[in-house]
Design a protein around this motif. Sequence first.
Motif, short mmCIF file in Angstrom:
data_model
loop_
_atom_site.label_atom_id
_atom_site.label_comp_id
_atom_site.label_asym_id
_atom_site.label_seq_id
_atom_site.Cartn_x
_atom_site.Cartn_y
_atom_site.Cartn_z
N ILE A 14 45.23 51.21 31.63
CA ILE A 14 45.79 51.20 32.89
C ILE A 14 44.90 51.77 33.85
CG2 ILE A 14 47.02 53.30 32.92
CD1 ILE A 14 48.32 50.08 34.05
N SER A 15 44.05 52.56 33.38
CA SER A 15 43.16 53.19 34.59
C SER A 15 41.99 52.43 34.90
CB SER A 15 42.47 54.44 34.01
OG SER A 15 41.59 54.19 32.61
N LEU A 16 41.71 51.13 34.03
CA LEU A 16 40.78 50.25 34.47
C LEU A 16 41.12 49.02 35.27
CD1 LEU A 16 39.22 49.94 31.11
CD2 LEU A 16 38.34 51.50 32.73
N SER A 17 40.20 48.47 36.12
CA SER A 17 40.52 47.24 36.66
C SER A 17 40.57 45.95 35.66
CB SER A 17 39.10 46.98 37.63
OG SER A 17 39.59 45.54 38.23
N ILE A 18 41.92 45.72 35.61
CA ILE A 18 42.33 44.69 34.54
C ILE A 18 42.34 43.19 35.40
CG2 ILE A 18 43.72 43.96 32.83
CD1 ILE A 18 44.86 46.70 32.47
N ARG A 19 41.39 42.29 34.96
CA ARG A 19 41.57 40.87 35.64
C ARG A 19 42.10 40.07 34.47
NH1 ARG A 19 38.70 41.06 40.18
NH2 ARG A 19 37.27 42.81 40.44
N SER A 20 42.84 38.92 35.06
CA SER A 20 43.29 38.03 34.20
C SER A 20 42.34 37.47 33.00
CB SER A 20 44.33 36.92 34.78
OG SER A 20 45.32 37.26 35.81
N LYS A 21 41.50 37.16 33.84
CA LYS A 21 40.39 36.55 32.80
C LYS A 21 40.00 37.41 31.83
CE LYS A 21 35.54 34.57 33.17
NZ LYS A 21 34.34 34.44 33.98
N GLU A 22 39.82 38.66 31.67
CA GLU A 22 39.15 39.74 30.87
C GLU A 22 40.62 39.67 29.64
OE1 GLU A 22 38.72 43.09 33.28
OE2 GLU A 22 36.94 42.34 33.78
N LEU A 23 41.74 39.67 30.15
CA LEU A 23 42.91 39.91 29.23
C LEU A 23 43.18 38.63 28.48
CD1 LEU A 23 45.41 41.36 28.53
CD2 LEU A 23 46.53 40.73 30.42
N ALA A 24 42.85 37.53 29.27
CA ALA A 24 42.90 36.31 28.46
C ALA A 24 41.90 36.11 27.18
CB ALA A 24 42.94 35.03 29.26
N ALA A 25 40.65 36.79 27.57
CA ALA A 25 39.42 36.67 26.36
C ALA A 25 39.62 37.60 25.47
CB ALA A 25 38.17 37.07 27.31
N TYR A 26 40.52 38.95 25.92
CA TYR A 26 40.86 39.80 24.82
C TYR A 26 41.84 39.15 23.61
CZ TYR A 26 43.18 43.91 22.55
OH TYR A 26 43.43 44.45 21.80
N LEU A 27 42.63 38.29 24.30
CA LEU A 27 43.58 37.70 23.43
C LEU A 27 43.00 36.62 22.82
CD1 LEU A 27 46.87 38.02 25.61
CD2 LEU A 27 46.26 39.76 23.92
N HIS A 28 42.07 36.21 22.96
CA HIS A 28 41.36 34.62 22.73
C HIS A 28 42.13 33.39 22.89
CE1 HIS A 28 38.53 37.10 20.27
NE2 HIS A 28 39.68 37.52 19.88
N ILE A 29 42.87 33.60 24.43
CA ILE A 29 43.44 32.28 24.63
C ILE A 29 42.99 31.94 26.36
CG2 ILE A 29 45.50 33.00 23.44
CD1 ILE A 29 46.85 34.11 26.02
N SER A 30 43.24 30.79 26.52
CA SER A 30 42.81 30.45 27.86
C SER A 30 43.64 31.21 29.13
CB SER A 30 43.15 29.21 28.07
OG SER A 30 44.32 28.59 28.27
N GLN A 31 43.24 31.05 30.37
CA GLN A 31 43.86 31.85 31.46
C GLN A 31 45.19 31.31 31.73
OE1 GLN A 31 40.23 32.42 34.33
NE2 GLN A 31 41.82 33.78 34.92
N ARG A 32 45.17 30.01 31.55
CA ARG A 32 46.33 28.97 31.82
C ARG A 32 47.39 29.40 30.77
NH1 ARG A 32 45.85 22.77 32.50
NH2 ARG A 32 44.68 23.43 34.24
N HIS A 33 47.12 29.71 29.62
CA HIS A 33 47.96 30.15 28.65
C HIS A 33 48.49 31.42 28.86
CE1 HIS A 33 48.79 30.75 23.85
NE2 HIS A 33 49.83 30.79 24.61
N LEU A 34 47.67 32.38 29.35
CA LEU A 34 48.15 33.71 29.67
C LEU A 34 48.92 33.64 30.81
CD1 LEU A 34 47.65 37.00 29.11
CD2 LEU A 34 46.12 36.76 31.00
#
Length: 299
Positions: A202-222
């Motif tokens: 939570i202390s970091l800048s979290i972008r949807s693209k990074e979160l999707a990459a972490y979960l191994h899914i597309s941004q659309r799926h996220l």
Amino acid sequence: MVDPEFSRYLNSYSQQLTGNSVSFNIHYWGSMLHDDHPVHKHAYFELCYVTSGSGTYHDDGTCFALTEGSMFLSRPGMWHRIQGDSEHGIGLIYVAFELEAPAASEHVAQLNQYLMSPDNVYFKDAREIAMGKLWCLLSSMATPQTSLPEEILPSLSYSLLAALLEHCAAPYHQGKQLPVSAAVQETSLLLHQAKLYIRDNISLSIRSKELAAYLHISQRHLIRLFTSELNRSPSQYIREERIRIASHLLKTSLLTVQEVAEITGFSSIHHFTRLFKEVKGLPPGLYRRNRAHSSGGVT
């Protein structure tokens, strides 16, 4: 005892394990005699096999007895602890990994869900199943005394992790639905992983693209995952989570408003103040004073 060269050999030859449908990104292989590990968590999976001694594995509030031949899987974002017997300790060999399949991210997301199931955390005695036999084979062959073609160790290593996937996925291939733990409740395990990642970073800048990459899914799926389960976008959820944690810190800690803003990932105290007032109706300082007055002081 496992040869101390075990981890050096595997870390040299078995780092990126590639297959037709899924690949494994290996962070490290290791072998160690454990006494007591502090409570900790990872951002990846760690599969451990007990080679000697006995002890206890604590995972997300559940305790498991460990003896020679036991195996356990530490999951991303889950607090866990390994304790060996005070007299003898516990011998472990282990591998830390993540799943990869750029061309089939949906497939990897499903496999991650299988691995995240609490049913797959603990194997009381793995010596008679494929994974246990492969662990024993690897530990006996990854030594200087064993002359092997270089491709043998990666092949055995891949087989070990592929056997884990097959074991974890088998019940669901028989028509069973993926079980959902009490902690996850009505949300999917994949969404649970996303929430843990957001909370832990939570202390970091979290972008949807990074979160999707972490979960191994597309941004659309996220985006579809969040909107269908929570009726809000990932960015909206992240903003709400920042404000929720900030509110808690203002009520329960003596941190300054500046420190709370930094801990919860706001780029500036001005941004924090503006957004906090927009959501809570009061600026952070006044919110804290009102709460302290109503409760008799900051606890």
